[in-house]
Write an enzyme that holds these catalytic residues in place. Structure first.
Site, PDB file in Angstrom:
ATOM      1  N   ASP A  11     -45.020  -2.637 110.751  1.00 17.17           N
ATOM      2  CA  ASP A  11     -44.625  -3.078 109.747  1.00 17.17           C
ATOM      3  C   ASP A  11     -43.868  -4.530 110.152  1.00 17.17           C
ATOM      4  O   ASP A  11     -43.388  -4.467 110.961  1.00 17.17           O
ATOM      5  CB  ASP A  11     -43.128  -2.114 109.397  1.00 17.17           C
ATOM      6  CG  ASP A  11     -42.708  -2.119 107.999  1.00 17.17           C
ATOM      7  OD1 ASP A  11     -42.647  -3.921 107.735  1.00 17.17           O
ATOM      8  OD2 ASP A  11     -41.532  -1.420 108.105  1.00 17.17           O
ATOM      9  N   ASP A 105     -46.259  -4.596 103.513  1.00 17.63           N
ATOM     10  CA  ASP A 105     -46.660  -5.360 104.350  1.00 17.63           C
ATOM     11  C   ASP A 105     -46.387  -4.019 105.623  1.00 17.63           C
ATOM     12  O   ASP A 105     -45.839  -3.856 106.715  1.00 17.63           O
ATOM     13  CB  ASP A 105     -44.777  -5.836 105.146  1.00 17.63           C
ATOM     14  CG  ASP A 105     -43.639  -5.023 104.870  1.00 17.63           C
ATOM     15  OD1 ASP A 105     -43.568  -3.600 104.779  1.00 17.63           O
ATOM     16  OD2 ASP A 105     -42.653  -5.385 105.264  1.00 17.63           O
ATOM     17  N   GLU A 106     -46.333  -2.493 105.234  1.00 15.71           N
ATOM     18  CA  GLU A 106     -46.613  -1.905 106.619  1.00 15.71           C
ATOM     19  C   GLU A 106     -47.701  -0.540 105.971  1.00 15.71           C
ATOM     20  O   GLU A 106     -48.581  -0.421 104.821  1.00 15.71           O
ATOM     21  CB  GLU A 106     -45.946  -0.710 105.361  1.00 15.71           C
ATOM     22  CG  GLU A 106     -44.547   0.695 106.083  1.00 15.71           C
ATOM     23  CD  GLU A 106     -43.690   0.585 104.883  1.00 15.71           C
ATOM     24  OE1 GLU A 106     -42.652   1.461 105.579  1.00 15.71           O
ATOM     25  OE2 GLU A 106     -43.678   0.709 104.517  1.00 15.71           O
TER      26      GLU A 106
END
Ligand code: DCP
Ligand code: MG
Length: 384
Positions: A11, A105-106
């Site tokens: 993340d 983003d993960e």
């Protein structure tokens, strides 16, 4: 017994702010808040400096302005963020084909078996972090655990800019001390209901008689939540249907007519594919060849290995054999060559001792990878 898994949860740290800082380094070190700037706007994200003042995602911007009046406020730009996100995911995909993106983003990565080849998971995580820092310009935190749930919770402890690993034998203890709210799926209402039973931590939740929990949270989720509170989670990182292939190809600036030269190219492409395959910790059943003639006719050929493998030699031998066959059908110059592997799966548990060729191939390839990791791509050239 099911095989022990190794799952990463990666993340990016304060993602939108991190991108703004790449584009404008003067923002580094300052409290920065990205989000809707109008009267009714909300905070998308806040830099860690701004979080110290109690600013956080999803908060009304008016409150953020009161708590951190001196911060830098930015509207943000989704297209830029998507571009950085794509770069991040393309790095992740070089470490395993089993990548499941869950937001911009993960992602979860199934790294099962990669330790066998690349050393401890923490070192692989540091390598991902280093490449993201150098190639995307932002920091990423990685949680490591035996399943998605534990990896996700571990990444909270890794933040910001760190790695946190929970070993299988430490899962229960790791989970037990956490507040119930830390468990994905337990919101403020459930936490309130559990509090009336004097349950504050996941350890208390796991140890509590199930009856009262059924009454507090509903009959369907109670047992499931108690298992999750102990860190049990059997969900796959990606659904089986998504299992992919790995490929590499090259287009020549001038058409290549020599079969020897084609074979050399296939050797290099096979090594590239093999390396990525070994990074994935998987073995391949099929090897494919792609070939494009100067008139743009494109031919693909596939063969199935006698035994699934992750060794360069198995791939390159098959690819060269397919090349000979293809040239038998239509000889002549080519403008593109490609090699692929598919039918990816976990390695067979124990290869026959008599039939040691695939293991040997695999071991040699591992050694080559390690040398290349340390000394660069050109450190090792195969004899033909
Ligand atoms: N985001 C958003 N609205 C939210 C939460 C997040 O627009 N309510 C956006 C902004 C974040 C990005 O998604 O930068 C990623 O979300 P994260 O929850 O991962 O938050 P950050 O990456 O900002 O911070 P962290 O370091 O906690 O991961
Ligand atoms: Mg993030």
């Amino acid at each position: 017994m099911s095989q022990q898994r190794t799952v990463f949860h990666a993340d990016l740290d304060a993602f939108y702010v991190a991108v703004e800082r790449v584009l404008d380094p003067s923002l580094i070190g300052k409290p920065v808040i990205v989000g809707g700037l109008g009267n009714r706007g909300v905070v998308a994200t806040a830099s860690y400096e701004a979080r110290k003042f109690g600013v956080h995602s999803a908060q009304p911007m008016a409150i953020a302005r009161r708590r951190a009046p001196h911060a830098v406020y930015l509207r943000g730009n989704r297209e830029k963020y998507s571009e950085f996100s794509r770069r991040f995911f393309s790095i992740l995909e070089q470490f395993t084909p089993v990548v499941a993106g869950v937001s911009i983003d993960e992602a979860y990565l199934d790294m099962t078996g990669s330790d066998r080849l690349f050393g401890p998971p923490v070192e692989v995580a540091e390598e991902i972090r280093r490449r993201t820092r150098e190639e995307v310009g932002i920091t990423v935190s990685i949680g490591i655990g035996p399943n998605k749930l534990v990896a996700k919770m571990a990444s909270e402890d890794a933040k910001p800019d760190g790695v946190f690993e929970v070993k299988p034998e430490d899962v229960e203890e790791f989970m037990a001390s956490k507040p119930v709210r830390a468990l994905p799926g337990i919101g403020p209402k459930s936490a309130e209901a559990l509090k009336t039973l004097r349950i504050d931590t996941l350890g208390q939740l796991a140890a509590h008689p199930v009856g009262p929990i059924r009454r507090a949270l509903g009959p369907n989720v109670a047992g499931w939540l108690q298992l999750r509170a102990k860190g049990v989670d059997n969900s796959p990182v990606v659904e089986r249907a998504k299992s992919k292939s790995i490929s590499a190809e090259t287009t020549f600036s001038e058409d290549v007519a020599s079969v020897d030269e084609m074979a050399n190219v296939l050797q290099r492409l096979s090594e590239r594919v093999g390396r990525r395959l070994r990074r994935s910790g998987m073995h391949a059943r099929n090897v494919g060849l792609k070939l494009r003639y100067p008139d743009f006719t494109t031919v693909t050929r596939q063969t199935t290995l006698q035994q699934a493998s992750d060794g360069d030699a198995a791939i390159s031998e098959s690819a060269k054999m397919l090349l000979i066959k293809a040239m038998g059908e239509r000889a002549g110059a080519v403008r593109l060559l490609g090699v692929s592997v598919s039918g990816l799966g976990a390695p067979a548990a124990q290869l026959s001792l008599l039939d040691d060729t695939p293991q040997r191939d695999s071991a040699i390839s591992d050694a080559v990878d390690r040398a290349r990791d340390r000394f660069g791509e050109d450190a090792v050239k195969r004899g033909s």
